[in-house]
Design a protein around this motif. Structure first.
Motif, PDB file in Angstrom:
ATOM      1  N   GLY A 150      17.797  29.249 -12.310  1.00  0.00           N
ATOM      2  CA  GLY A 150      18.760  28.439 -13.043  1.00  0.00           C
ATOM      3  C   GLY A 150      18.087  27.528 -14.052  1.00  0.00           C
ATOM      4  O   GLY A 150      16.861  27.386 -14.077  1.00  0.00           O
ATOM      5  N   LYS A 151      18.912  26.946 -14.896  1.00  0.00           N
ATOM      6  CA  LYS A 151      18.448  25.960 -15.868  1.00  0.00           C
ATOM      7  C   LYS A 151      18.957  24.589 -15.444  1.00  0.00           C
ATOM      8  O   LYS A 151      20.136  24.441 -15.097  1.00  0.00           O
ATOM      9  N   ILE A 152      18.069  23.619 -15.471  1.00  0.00           N
ATOM     10  CA  ILE A 152      18.427  22.269 -15.036  1.00  0.00           C
ATOM     11  C   ILE A 152      18.173  21.281 -16.173  1.00  0.00           C
ATOM     12  O   ILE A 152      17.202  21.400 -16.919  1.00  0.00           O
ATOM     13  N   LEU A 153      19.062  20.326 -16.285  1.00  0.00           N
ATOM     14  CA  LEU A 153      18.959  19.296 -17.326  1.00  0.00           C
ATOM     15  C   LEU A 153      18.593  17.968 -16.684  1.00  0.00           C
ATOM     16  O   LEU A 153      19.213  17.551 -15.701  1.00  0.00           O
ATOM     17  N   CYS A 154      17.568  17.332 -17.242  1.00  0.00           N
ATOM     18  CA  CYS A 154      17.196  15.994 -16.783  1.00  0.00           C
ATOM     19  C   CYS A 154      18.212  15.000 -17.362  1.00  0.00           C
ATOM     20  O   CYS A 154      18.056  14.493 -18.481  1.00  0.00           O
ATOM     21  N   GLY A 159      10.131  27.069  -6.846  1.00  0.00           N
ATOM     22  CA  GLY A 159       9.408  26.247  -7.803  1.00  0.00           C
ATOM     23  C   GLY A 159      10.334  25.800  -8.917  1.00  0.00           C
ATOM     24  O   GLY A 159      11.446  26.320  -9.071  1.00  0.00           O
ATOM     25  N   LYS A 160       9.870  24.839  -9.703  1.00  0.00           N
ATOM     26  CA  LYS A 160      10.676  24.365 -10.819  1.00  0.00           C
ATOM     27  C   LYS A 160       9.787  23.810 -11.918  1.00  0.00           C
ATOM     28  O   LYS A 160       8.640  23.435 -11.689  1.00  0.00           O
ATOM     29  N   ILE A 161      10.355  23.804 -13.117  1.00  0.00           N
ATOM     30  CA  ILE A 161       9.718  23.171 -14.273  1.00  0.00           C
ATOM     31  C   ILE A 161      10.638  22.034 -14.693  1.00  0.00           C
ATOM     32  O   ILE A 161      11.759  22.265 -15.144  1.00  0.00           O
ATOM     33  N   ARG A 162      10.176  20.828 -14.502  1.00  0.00           N
ATOM     34  CA  ARG A 162      10.988  19.655 -14.840  1.00  0.00           C
ATOM     35  C   ARG A 162      10.547  19.114 -16.189  1.00  0.00           C
ATOM     36  O   ARG A 162       9.353  18.908 -16.451  1.00  0.00           O
ATOM     37  N   ALA A 187      17.032  20.902  -6.699  1.00  0.00           N
ATOM     38  CA  ALA A 187      16.492  20.347  -7.944  1.00  0.00           C
ATOM     39  C   ALA A 187      16.249  18.840  -7.837  1.00  0.00           C
ATOM     40  O   ALA A 187      15.314  18.309  -8.444  1.00  0.00           O
ATOM     41  N   ASN A 188      17.069  18.149  -7.063  1.00  0.00           N
ATOM     42  CA  ASN A 188      16.941  16.688  -6.945  1.00  0.00           C
ATOM     43  C   ASN A 188      16.168  16.241  -5.709  1.00  0.00           C
ATOM     44  O   ASN A 188      16.172  15.051  -5.373  1.00  0.00           O
ATOM     45  N   PHE A 189      15.506  17.169  -5.051  1.00  0.00           N
ATOM     46  CA  PHE A 189      14.731  16.811  -3.864  1.00  0.00           C
ATOM     47  C   PHE A 189      13.544  15.927  -4.263  1.00  0.00           C
ATOM     48  O   PHE A 189      12.762  16.267  -5.154  1.00  0.00           O
ATOM     49  N   GLU A 230      13.445  13.276  -5.961  1.00  0.00           N
ATOM     50  CA  GLU A 230      13.533  12.720  -7.312  1.00  0.00           C
ATOM     51  C   GLU A 230      14.180  11.341  -7.196  1.00  0.00           C
ATOM     52  O   GLU A 230      15.392  11.206  -7.066  1.00  0.00           O
ATOM     53  N   ASN A 231      13.355  10.316  -7.221  1.00  0.00           N
ATOM     54  CA  ASN A 231      13.850   8.948  -7.037  1.00  0.00           C
ATOM     55  C   ASN A 231      14.296   8.300  -8.342  1.00  0.00           C
ATOM     56  O   ASN A 231      15.124   7.379  -8.334  1.00  0.00           O
ATOM     57  N   VAL A 232      13.733   8.746  -9.462  1.00  0.00           N
ATOM     58  CA  VAL A 232      14.022   8.119 -10.755  1.00  0.00           C
ATOM     59  C   VAL A 232      14.991   8.961 -11.575  1.00  0.00           C
ATOM     60  O   VAL A 232      15.987   8.457 -12.099  1.00  0.00           O
ATOM     61  N   PHE A 233      14.697  10.243 -11.699  1.00  0.00           N
ATOM     62  CA  PHE A 233      15.486  11.127 -12.551  1.00  0.00           C
ATOM     63  C   PHE A 233      16.507  11.908 -11.730  1.00  0.00           C
ATOM     64  O   PHE A 233      16.277  12.249 -10.568  1.00  0.00           O
ATOM     65  N   ARG A 234      17.622  12.207 -12.382  1.00  0.00           N
ATOM     66  CA  ARG A 234      18.661  13.034 -11.767  1.00  0.00           C
ATOM     67  C   ARG A 234      18.847  14.295 -12.599  1.00  0.00           C
ATOM     68  O   ARG A 234      18.932  14.231 -13.827  1.00  0.00           O
ATOM     69  N   PHE A 235      18.891  15.432 -11.921  1.00  0.00           N
ATOM     70  CA  PHE A 235      19.034  16.719 -12.595  1.00  0.00           C
ATOM     71  C   PHE A 235      20.407  17.315 -12.316  1.00  0.00           C
ATOM     72  O   PHE A 235      20.924  17.216 -11.193  1.00  0.00           O
ATOM     73  N   VAL A 236      20.963  17.939 -13.335  1.00  0.00           N
ATOM     74  CA  VAL A 236      22.228  18.670 -13.180  1.00  0.00           C
ATOM     75  C   VAL A 236      21.975  20.136 -13.525  1.00  0.00           C
ATOM     76  O   VAL A 236      21.128  20.451 -14.368  1.00  0.00           O
ATOM     77  N   VAL A 237      22.704  21.004 -12.886  1.00  0.00           N
ATOM     78  CA  VAL A 237      22.523  22.450 -13.073  1.00  0.00           C
ATOM     79  C   VAL A 237      23.444  22.917 -14.187  1.00  0.00           C
ATOM     80  O   VAL A 237      24.662  22.724 -14.128  1.00  0.00           O
ATOM     81  N   LEU A 238      22.855  23.531 -15.202  1.00  0.00           N
ATOM     82  CA  LEU A 238      23.636  24.064 -16.320  1.00  0.00           C
ATOM     83  C   LEU A 238      23.935  25.553 -16.163  1.00  0.00           C
ATOM     84  O   LEU A 238      24.942  26.041 -16.661  1.00  0.00           O
ATOM     85  N   GLU A 239      23.049  26.260 -15.484  1.00  0.00           N
ATOM     86  CA  GLU A 239      23.217  27.713 -15.371  1.00  0.00           C
ATOM     87  C   GLU A 239      22.581  28.193 -14.071  1.00  0.00           C
ATOM     88  O   GLU A 239      21.502  27.730 -13.681  1.00  0.00           O
ATOM     89  N   GLU A 240      23.262  29.097 -13.399  1.00  0.00           N
ATOM     90  CA  GLU A 240      22.744  29.702 -12.176  1.00  0.00           C
ATOM     91  C   GLU A 240      22.872  31.219 -12.288  1.00  0.00           C
ATOM     92  O   GLU A 240      23.856  31.722 -12.838  1.00  0.00           O
TER      93      GLU A 240
END
Length: 232
Positions: A36-40, A69-72, A169-171, A173-183
């Motif tokens: 998926g694609k995630i937005l910070c 894995g992920k690319i933030r 995606a938000n595991f 993550e104390n500062v940033f929040r990610f939302v899922v744009l595509e799965e």
């Protein structure tokens, strides 16, 4: 001894059961069931990013049943990281549902091997007990395919109803929040679907093996010997 046609069908069914076993094992061990694609969201909101600038905040994520894995990207370039579902991340997910998916697949592996053994048995000889014959082979194939279907359905429920991708995606993550744009469901997910399909094919083959085709009898011409024929 079973006939040649029946032997061929059960030999093919045993091969298909073994292929199903391999497919499930490969799917469970591969970390790409979902991408998926995630937005910070936090980073994009801080700088009021517009559409052209959102590319700097778009990352990627992939995961399977045990790891991923992920690319933030939060405006400072991409950072790669890998993670494992067990033992820490599973506490943040729907633990019962995730464990059920794995258990369903493990049971499906067992029944696939049992189906393989029963099909081999029926290809070699005609069992005395009905449960060891085609009826038993049908039962084990039905159970194996059914548990794969349960696993696939449960995974879809975890993704769509319990927002599995967003939780992962938000595991931590104390500062940033990610939302899922595509799965997108990946190959390993569809491999499990293919495994369930193989057992459906096996049920069809076993059903065909029980059909009794009429035997073609050739008529022999009767020779009438008369007294005149004997004289000559």
């Amino acid at each position: 001894m079973p006939g040649c046609f029946k032997k061929t069908l059960f030999a093919l069914a045993s091969l298909i059961s073994f292929v199903s076993f391999i497919l499930i094992v490969v799917a469970m061990g591969t970390p790409k069931w979902m991408t998926g694609k995630i937005l910070c969201k936090t980073g994009a909101d801080l700088v009021n990013a517009t559409d052209p600038e959102l590319v700097k905040f778009l990352g990627e994520i992939y995961y399977g049943l045990f790891q991923g894995g992920k690319i933030r990207q939060c405006g400072l370039g991409g950072r790669r990281s890998k993670f494992t579902i067990f033992p820490h991340m599973v506490k943040k997910l729907n633990t019962g549902l995730h464990v059920m998916i794995i258990m369903f697949l493990c049971v499906a592996i067992f029944f696939s091997l049992v189906s393989f053994g029963f099909c081999i048995l029926n290809a070699i000889k005609v069992p005395y007990r009905a449960i060891n014959g085609p009826a038993g082979a049908c039962l084990w194939n039905f159970l194996a395919g059914g548990f794969v279907v349960l696993a696939v359905t449960s995974f879809m429920a975890a993704v769509k109803l319990h927002h599995l991708t967003e939780r992962i995606a938000n595991f931590r993550e104390n500062v940033f929040r990610f939302v899922v744009l595509e799965e997108r469901f990946e190959d390993c997910f569809w491999i499990c679907v293919a495994s369930a399909t193989t057992h459906a094919v096996n049920l069809l083959l076993i059903a065909i093996s029980g059909i009794h085709f009429p035997k073609i009898k050739t008529k022999t011409e009767e020779v009438n010997v008369t007294a005149e024929d004997i004289m000559y």
